[in-house]
Design a protein around this motif. Structure first.
Motif, PDB file in Angstrom:
ATOM      1  N   PRO A   7      39.033  39.384  37.458  1.00  0.00           N
ATOM      2  CA  PRO A   7      39.758  39.545  38.732  1.00  0.00           C
ATOM      3  C   PRO A   7      38.983  40.427  39.698  1.00  0.00           C
ATOM      4  CG  PRO A   7      40.780  40.846  36.993  1.00  0.00           C
ATOM      5  CD  PRO A   7      39.726  40.009  36.333  1.00  0.00           C
ATOM      6  N   THR A   9      39.396  42.191  44.020  1.00  0.00           N
ATOM      7  CA  THR A   9      40.135  42.278  45.269  1.00  0.00           C
ATOM      8  C   THR A   9      39.641  41.219  46.256  1.00  0.00           C
ATOM      9  OG1 THR A   9      40.359  44.659  44.905  1.00  0.00           O
ATOM     10  CG2 THR A   9      40.840  43.841  47.109  1.00  0.00           C
ATOM     11  N   ALA A  95      36.445  45.619  44.327  1.00  0.00           N
ATOM     12  CA  ALA A  95      37.532  45.951  43.402  1.00  0.00           C
ATOM     13  C   ALA A  95      37.987  47.378  43.672  1.00  0.00           C
ATOM     14  CB  ALA A  95      37.067  45.814  41.955  1.00  0.00           C
ATOM     15  N   LEU A  99      41.427  48.651  39.215  1.00  0.00           N
ATOM     16  CA  LEU A  99      40.860  47.453  38.600  1.00  0.00           C
ATOM     17  C   LEU A  99      39.545  47.785  37.901  1.00  0.00           C
ATOM     18  CD1 LEU A  99      40.545  44.503  37.956  1.00  0.00           C
ATOM     19  CD2 LEU A  99      39.844  44.085  40.312  1.00  0.00           C
ATOM     20  N   ASN A 159      48.972  44.571  38.510  1.00  0.00           N
ATOM     21  CA  ASN A 159      48.353  43.427  37.846  1.00  0.00           C
ATOM     22  C   ASN A 159      47.208  42.892  38.694  1.00  0.00           C
ATOM     23  OD1 ASN A 159      50.193  43.245  35.581  1.00  0.00           O
ATOM     24  ND2 ASN A 159      51.724  42.501  37.042  1.00  0.00           N
ATOM     25  N   TYR A 160      46.161  42.448  38.023  1.00  0.00           N
ATOM     26  CA  TYR A 160      45.010  41.855  38.688  1.00  0.00           C
ATOM     27  C   TYR A 160      44.723  40.525  37.998  1.00  0.00           C
ATOM     28  CZ  TYR A 160      44.536  46.595  40.472  1.00  0.00           C
ATOM     29  OH  TYR A 160      44.781  47.805  41.076  1.00  0.00           O
ATOM     30  N   THR A 166      47.392  33.714  40.977  1.00  0.00           N
ATOM     31  CA  THR A 166      47.949  34.500  42.077  1.00  0.00           C
ATOM     32  C   THR A 166      49.408  34.159  42.373  1.00  0.00           C
ATOM     33  OG1 THR A 166      46.953  32.913  43.611  1.00  0.00           O
ATOM     34  CG2 THR A 166      45.725  34.937  43.171  1.00  0.00           C
TER      35      THR A 166
END
Length: 528
Positions: A7, A9, A95, A99, A159-160, A166
């Motif tokens: 994962p 951002t 990130a 994360l 959560n990531y 998503t």
């Protein structure tokens, strides 16, 4: 190997060719021109994936994924792999720090619990986490995709998910998001790892980056990698442990201790304490005759024992200078870091104003009276304090507190006669020589000669009581077979039962086998 999808951002650069001599310009553009402080580079090489973690605009550590095995590495190892495969595509993902913490935990630590959702209900695991009330990081793998869930006080708070998950973020609470994500993964099973250790510190060579050296990051770490390779070459040819230790000391001189990053100030809900930096091995300690059992200190780096030091004089010093009794030659260790003082039956360890501190059983101390089994931490070196027993009576099994990350001392001397997998010899031949013993997490011993069955678990009826969130009331049992062998059988419990690091359903025990249930370790030995 196919590239894993972790994962992020946002994706800033996805699998683009970047010659190594252009890396510094790229790094500066990302961290300075675009002012992106946190994220990670990922590069796929033949047979492995390399990651470089960036925190506050500087390299913080690196990671290697090969054959599904995670390893947290030094930064120079990322650049060494880069130089071997300069045409491998490079990616950069933005990130946030939580994360990054979760990702680095995957590479740094070993999960306390591993399971597949085909066998275990995720909702049940979340209930147990909530009942436990401890911080945890959950890694979820579905195919080549990974997700990270940050839990504080037993409850998911962030959560990531990869792009395919998503939609789960539309659920109102992090707990519901996590359940929906897991339940909506494609058929074929989802692997879940639960990590109870949430502390992550920088790589040992992270301190090499200073403001004056920006723009030369790849150059700096390639030089370090070359020097390490030069020092490693003769070490690989050495045949004795002592020679290997000398070579490791030479390597450690190259990587300075990094100032720990106070991630806990930024993450808020997640308590993160940086791990200490690496320190190299000691020189020999003087020995002297002593009456009765002489307390001793066993020195470890990771799981490798580097030496045993009987405390045969009133003061034993620990530090970086060669004059110390226990030498740890690293810039992160103070010249005179700590001292162990013996007075009669009392043994006290005292920190001598060191910069990076002295820890006993995880707590920073100024002065502390040592008890048998206490663990002293000086950067990454662990010193286990032991008081040998001359003639211990047969012990009784007692309730055992959660041993956490405590490491058990394992005597290096091996008994040549092994019992595992072979019928026992005639009683008259072997009974006087070798007796089965179970060394418990608190280092007490349980004699097994008269035991037909020994039960292990969290229930009060168990012979050996173990604590832990995923330890069942009756978790495992050790039974005597007709041939005189002892077999351990896993009965229940999400944590599973491991022998020598491998999950088992049942296993015939042999001398030296290490049993692991949750965070607690026991040792099966044959003793004279």
């Amino acid at each position: 190997m196919p590239s894993p999808r972790f994962p992020a951002t946002a994706t800033l650069m996805d699998a683009k060719a970047c010659p190594l001599d252009k890396f510094d310009a790229l790094f500066g553009k990302i961290t300075q021109e675009r002012q992106i402080a946190d994220g990670y580079f990922m590069q796929a090489h033949p047979g492995e994936i390399q990651l470089l973690f960036v925190v506050n605009g500087s390299p913080y550590g690196a990671g290697r994924l090969a054959a599904d095995a995670f390893t947290f590495t030094e930064i120079h190892e990322f650049f060494a792999a880069y130089s071997r495969h300069p045409h491998s595509p490079l990616s950069f993902f933005i990130a946030d720090k939580r994360l990054l913490l979760g990702l680095m935990v995957l590479f740094r630590h070993r999960p306390a619990l591993q399971f597949t959702t085909d066998l275990v209900d995720m909702e049940e695991v979340l209930k147990k986490l909530a009942a436990r009330g401890a911080d945890a990081i959950v890694g979820i793998r579905a195919g080549d995709e990974w997700a990270i869930s940050i839990c504080t006080k037993g409850k998911p708070v962030a959560n990531y998910f990869p792009p395919s998950g998503t939609d789960a973020l539309k659920e109102p609470t992090p707990g519901e998001q996590l359940l929906v994500y897991v339940f909506t993964r494609p058929p074929g099973g989802v692997t879940v790892d639960v990590y109870e250790e949430t502390r992550v510190g920088p790589a040992g060579d992270a301190s090499l980056v200073t403001p004056e050296m920006r723009g030369r990051i790849s150059e700096i770490f390639l030089k370090v990698a070359a020097k390490v390779a030069e020092e490693e070459a003769p070490r690989l040819e050495m045949e004795t442990v002592a020679e290997a230790v000398v070579s490791e000391a030479a390597e450690e001189e190259l990587v300075a201790a990094a100032a720990p990053l106070p991630l806990e100030e930024i993450t808020g809900e997640v308590a993160v304490s940086p791990l200490p930096s690496v320190a190299p091995p000691p020189g020999p300690a003087p020995e002297a005759a002593a009456k009765g059992p002489v307390p001793e200190v066993l020195l470890f780096l990771g799981e490798k024992q580097l030496g045993t030091f009987p405390l045969t004089k009133e003061e034993f010093t620990i530090g970086r200078n060669p004059g110390n009794d226990i030498l740890i030659d690293n810039v992160g260790v103070s010249r005179r870091h700590a001292v162990i003082r013996t007075s009669g039956d009392h043994v006290v360890v005292e920190d001598l104003g060191s910069a990076n501190g002295t820890f006993v059983n995880g707590q920073r101390i100024t002065k502390h009276e040592l008890q048998d089994g206490d663990e002293i931490l000086v950067l990454k070196h662990r010193l286990l304090f032991r008081v040998p027993k001359e003639a211990p009576p047969p012990p009784k099994a007692e309730i055992i507190a959660d041993a956490g990350q405590k490491t058990m001392f394992i005597d290096a001397a091996m008994i040549a006669q092994a019992a595992g997998g072979k019928p026992a010899a005639k009683p008259e031949a072997i009974a006087p020589k070798l007796r089965p013993r179970l060394i418990l997490p608190d280092l007490k011993k349980l004699a097994l000669e008269e035991e037909e069955e020994v039960t292990l678990g969290s229930g009060p009826e168990c012979k050996i009581q173990l604590s832990g969130m995923f330890v069942a009331k009756l978790h495992a049992k050790i039974v005597r077979e007709k041939e005189g062998r002892f077999k351990i059988i896993h009965v229940a419990g999400l944590a599973g039962t491991r022998v020598n690091g491998e999950k088992i359903s049942e296993h015939v025990l042999k001398h030296g086998d290490e049993i692991e249930i949750g965070k607690q370790k026991l040792l099966f030995r044959l003793e004279r």
